[in-house]
Design a protein around this motif. Structure first.
Motif, PDB file in Angstrom:
ATOM      1  N   TYR A  87     -41.344 -72.855  27.114  1.00  0.00           N
ATOM      2  CA  TYR A  87     -41.177 -73.292  28.449  1.00  0.00           C
ATOM      3  C   TYR A  87     -39.971 -74.156  28.815  1.00  0.00           C
ATOM      4  CZ  TYR A  87     -46.361 -73.197  28.518  1.00  0.00           C
ATOM      5  OH  TYR A  87     -47.509 -72.763  28.401  1.00  0.00           O
ATOM      6  N   GLU A  88     -39.637 -73.897  30.168  1.00  0.00           N
ATOM      7  CA  GLU A  88     -38.602 -74.806  30.553  1.00  0.00           C
ATOM      8  C   GLU A  88     -38.952 -76.330  30.524  1.00  0.00           C
ATOM      9  OE1 GLU A  88     -35.912 -76.867  33.252  1.00  0.00           O
ATOM     10  OE2 GLU A  88     -38.143 -76.220  33.902  1.00  0.00           O
ATOM     11  N   ASP A  89     -37.885 -77.080  30.378  1.00  0.00           N
ATOM     12  CA  ASP A  89     -38.253 -78.513  30.081  1.00  0.00           C
ATOM     13  C   ASP A  89     -39.040 -79.262  31.559  1.00  0.00           C
ATOM     14  OD1 ASP A  89     -35.401 -79.515  28.095  1.00  0.00           O
ATOM     15  OD2 ASP A  89     -37.234 -78.551  27.761  1.00  0.00           O
ATOM     16  N   SER A  90     -38.674 -78.955  32.512  1.00  0.00           N
ATOM     17  CA  SER A  90     -39.060 -79.510  33.586  1.00  0.00           C
ATOM     18  C   SER A  90     -40.560 -79.220  34.226  1.00  0.00           C
ATOM     19  CB  SER A  90     -38.365 -79.307  35.048  1.00  0.00           C
ATOM     20  OG  SER A  90     -38.479 -77.922  35.449  1.00  0.00           O
ATOM     21  N   VAL A  91     -41.020 -78.136  33.390  1.00  0.00           N
ATOM     22  CA  VAL A  91     -42.389 -77.723  33.485  1.00  0.00           C
ATOM     23  C   VAL A  91     -43.354 -78.218  32.491  1.00  0.00           C
ATOM     24  CG1 VAL A  91     -41.847 -76.085  35.160  1.00  0.00           C
ATOM     25  CG2 VAL A  91     -42.431 -75.268  32.912  1.00  0.00           C
ATOM     26  N   LYS A  92     -42.649 -78.387  31.562  1.00  0.00           N
ATOM     27  CA  LYS A  92     -43.627 -78.959  30.227  1.00  0.00           C
ATOM     28  C   LYS A  92     -44.734 -79.713  30.576  1.00  0.00           C
ATOM     29  CE  LYS A  92     -40.578 -77.568  26.549  1.00  0.00           C
ATOM     30  NZ  LYS A  92     -39.503 -78.087  25.495  1.00  0.00           N
TER      31      LYS A  92
END
Length: 122
Positions: free
Chosen positions: A60-65
């Motif tokens: 996952y990309e960090d901002s959507v974790k």
């Protein structure tokens, strides 16, 4: 060849949820990774999440974790992106892609869908 068709986009208020689907057909066995990317107006296409069909590994990309969850149904050859706690900055066209390895880089993704629009209102 792999064909990908996204669905499930729409308009939702901030804090709401949407589930995107990506139906795959064709030679999916040669591309064991499915990824979701998004592109907002005037911005580069960016990675969101990816899953390996075989091992189930995810990235996952960090901002959507903690807000987004990717999953797959290998019988239906469909990948899902459950998006919760949506923010206006999540607004973009969301694309699914079939790739060779589990990565956030666009290069190993050989096949792309046409995209589905997600708009989050504040």
């Amino acid at each position: 060849q792999v064909q990908l068709v996204e669905s499930g986009g729409g308009l939702v208020q901030a804090g709401g949820s949407l589930r995107l689907s990506c139906a795959a057909s064709g030679r999916t066995f040669s591309n064991p990774t499915m990824g979701w990317f998004r592109q907002a107006p005037g911005k580069e296409r960016e990675f969101v999440a990816a899953i390996n069909w075989r091992g189930g590994g995810t990235h996952y990309e960090d901002s959507v974790k903690g807000r987004f969850s990717i999953s797959s149904d290998n019988v239906k050859n469909t990948v899902y992106l459950q998006m919760n706690s949506l923010r206006p900055e999540d607004s973009a066209v969301y694309y699914c892609a079939a790739g060779r390895i589990l990565t956030s880089s666009r290069a190993p993704y050989d096949y792309w869908g046409h995209g589905t629009q997600v708009t989050v209102s504040s």
